[in-house]
Design a protein around this motif. Sequence first.
Motif, PDB file in Angstrom:
ATOM      1  N   LEU A 187       0.827  -1.212   0.000  1.00 46.55           N
ATOM      2  CA  LEU A 187       0.000   0.000   0.000  1.00 46.55           C
ATOM      3  C   LEU A 187       0.857   1.256   0.000  1.00 46.55           C
ATOM      4  O   LEU A 187       0.502   2.264  -0.622  1.00 46.55           O
ATOM      5  N   GLU A 188       1.995   1.205   0.691  1.00 47.29           N
ATOM      6  CA  GLU A 188       2.855   2.386   0.754  1.00 47.29           C
ATOM      7  C   GLU A 188       3.424   2.766  -0.602  1.00 47.29           C
ATOM      8  O   GLU A 188       3.786   3.935  -0.814  1.00 47.29           O
ATOM      9  N   ASP A 189       3.518   1.797  -1.514  1.00 51.59           N
ATOM     10  CA  ASP A 189       4.128   2.046  -2.821  1.00 51.59           C
ATOM     11  C   ASP A 189       3.111   2.353  -3.915  1.00 51.59           C
ATOM     12  O   ASP A 189       3.496   2.602  -5.058  1.00 51.59           O
ATOM     13  N   CYS A 190       1.830   2.311  -3.592  1.00 52.23           N
ATOM     14  CA  CYS A 190       0.793   2.597  -4.586  1.00 52.23           C
ATOM     15  C   CYS A 190       0.666   4.094  -4.813  1.00 52.23           C
ATOM     16  O   CYS A 190       0.967   4.906  -3.931  1.00 52.23           O
ATOM     17  N   TYR A 197      -2.562   1.286   6.176  1.00 53.83           N
ATOM     18  CA  TYR A 197      -3.500   0.166   6.303  1.00 53.83           C
ATOM     19  C   TYR A 197      -4.750   0.604   7.071  1.00 53.83           C
ATOM     20  O   TYR A 197      -5.867   0.205   6.726  1.00 53.83           O
ATOM     21  N   TYR A 198      -4.561   1.422   8.076  1.00 55.39           N
ATOM     22  CA  TYR A 198      -5.717   1.925   8.821  1.00 55.39           C
ATOM     23  C   TYR A 198      -6.585   2.816   7.937  1.00 55.39           C
ATOM     24  O   TYR A 198      -7.818   2.663   7.888  1.00 55.39           O
ATOM     25  N   GLU A 199      -5.972   3.755   7.229  1.00 59.15           N
ATOM     26  CA  GLU A 199      -6.729   4.687   6.404  1.00 59.15           C
ATOM     27  C   GLU A 199      -7.434   3.971   5.249  1.00 59.15           C
ATOM     28  O   GLU A 199      -8.570   4.299   4.908  1.00 59.15           O
ATOM     29  N   VAL A 249      -4.458   6.471   0.934  1.00 58.08           N
ATOM     30  CA  VAL A 249      -5.396   5.557   0.270  1.00 58.08           C
ATOM     31  C   VAL A 249      -4.971   5.432  -1.191  1.00 58.08           C
ATOM     32  O   VAL A 249      -4.778   6.449  -1.860  1.00 58.08           O
ATOM     33  N   PRO A 250      -4.814   4.223  -1.710  1.00 60.48           N
ATOM     34  CA  PRO A 250      -4.409   4.066  -3.118  1.00 60.48           C
ATOM     35  C   PRO A 250      -5.422   4.676  -4.075  1.00 60.48           C
ATOM     36  O   PRO A 250      -6.636   4.623  -3.839  1.00 60.48           O
ATOM     37  N   LEU A 257      -2.493  -7.933  -2.795  1.00 51.84           N
ATOM     38  CA  LEU A 257      -1.602  -7.214  -1.890  1.00 51.84           C
ATOM     39  C   LEU A 257      -0.586  -8.176  -1.284  1.00 51.84           C
ATOM     40  O   LEU A 257      -0.966  -9.197  -0.698  1.00 51.84           O
ATOM     41  N   PRO A 258       0.702  -7.887  -1.384  1.00 47.21           N
ATOM     42  CA  PRO A 258       1.689  -8.766  -0.748  1.00 47.21           C
ATOM     43  C   PRO A 258       1.589  -8.749   0.770  1.00 47.21           C
ATOM     44  O   PRO A 258       1.875  -9.744   1.428  1.00 47.21           O
ATOM     45  N   GLU A 259       1.205  -7.608   1.334  1.00 46.67           N
ATOM     46  CA  GLU A 259       0.932  -7.500   2.764  1.00 46.67           C
ATOM     47  C   GLU A 259      -0.568  -7.255   2.926  1.00 46.67           C
ATOM     48  O   GLU A 259      -1.064  -6.187   2.579  1.00 46.67           O
ATOM     49  N   PRO A 260      -1.323  -8.241   3.437  1.00 46.80           N
ATOM     50  CA  PRO A 260      -2.780  -8.092   3.524  1.00 46.80           C
ATOM     51  C   PRO A 260      -3.193  -6.870   4.339  1.00 46.80           C
ATOM     52  O   PRO A 260      -2.401  -6.317   5.105  1.00 46.80           O
ATOM     53  N   LEU A 261      -4.427  -6.471   4.184  1.00 44.34           N
ATOM     54  CA  LEU A 261      -4.922  -5.246   4.809  1.00 44.34           C
ATOM     55  C   LEU A 261      -4.869  -5.323   6.329  1.00 44.34           C
ATOM     56  O   LEU A 261      -4.618  -4.323   7.004  1.00 44.34           O
TER      57      LEU A 261
END
Length: 349
Positions: A112-115, A233-235, A124-125, A193-197
């Motif tokens: 998510l950080e790289d989207c 992830y929270y947002e 938020v992506p 997502l490689p790291e789930p939500l």
Amino acid sequence: MLGWIRAIRENNRAEGEDPGCANQALISKKLNDYRKVSHSSGPKADSSPKGSRGLGGLKSEFLKQSAARGLRTQDQPAGSKDDSVAAPKTPWGINIIKKNKKVAPRAFGVRLEDCQPATENQRVPLIVAACCRIVEARGLESTGIYRVPGNNAVVSSLQEQLNRGPSDINLQDERWQDLNVISSLLKSFFRKLPEPLFTDDKYNDFIEANRIEDARERMKTLRKLIRDLPGHYYETLKFLVGHLKTIADHSEKNKMEPRNLALVFGPTLVRTSEDNMTDMVTHMPDRYKIVETLIQHSDWFFSDEEDKGERTPVDDKEPQSVPNIEYLLPNIGRTVPPGDPGSADLLEI
């Protein structure tokens, strides 16, 4: 060649030389000269239809030249601006990506950080915000939204387009007009997502929290775990759950109550990056229940207000009426006189 040999013999006879040695020496000399001339001129071009096979050699030659130019470029000192020795453009239309060119971030299969972020919320992506807005604009009353899958081929083509960067997106494309394709695109994003939500680190904590028997304690523990999620992830979870709550609010039309939405999104959101069959089977009810609870009480879980009274949504629920078994027991086996009202409805146990 035969003419040369005849001329040699005639000359030798005229001069009275020994034909054995002289002829052999001259013939060898002429043959060597002929070989040298043949190698320097190269083979004749093939005029037959099979001559197209020469394109392979021609392409190899270009590749060798390109490699040679690349070596010359590397040997050239840094900062040199000699235009007279500048290498020409690469043949065959090959585009070489410059090292300093910034590559657009991909949309699928990255953290998510790289989207690429949305405009309204940098955590938020963009693809999540876009899909949710499209569904809310045109699909709130669409029956079975998120339950009915879109065409797999079209979904895959949109994924490839988005991975190339936002400059290739054309919202007027008919593929973007299919609500089921858009909803499947959103589900695919979270599935890849490689790291789930809910993150790998906190997955087991969420499963254990959902199994707490005390309803108040369960709600409070789930809320604390959600607040401890990393920022992106929270947002993103807050944005998505708010969207699903909007869908559920129109369930009279779209038939997608919180439980139905949880059946669709539970396995996609609440998982680990290396999901195995054992967890999928044993934790499936927990995954459904967690997502359903978040949708039902989204305002409480994601409220920015501090908890002062430590009240939970379950505190505000009215207790359900429980049948009075003590009142029913004395009536077991009781009969009613004929003609008495309600006699037809009383069953003997």
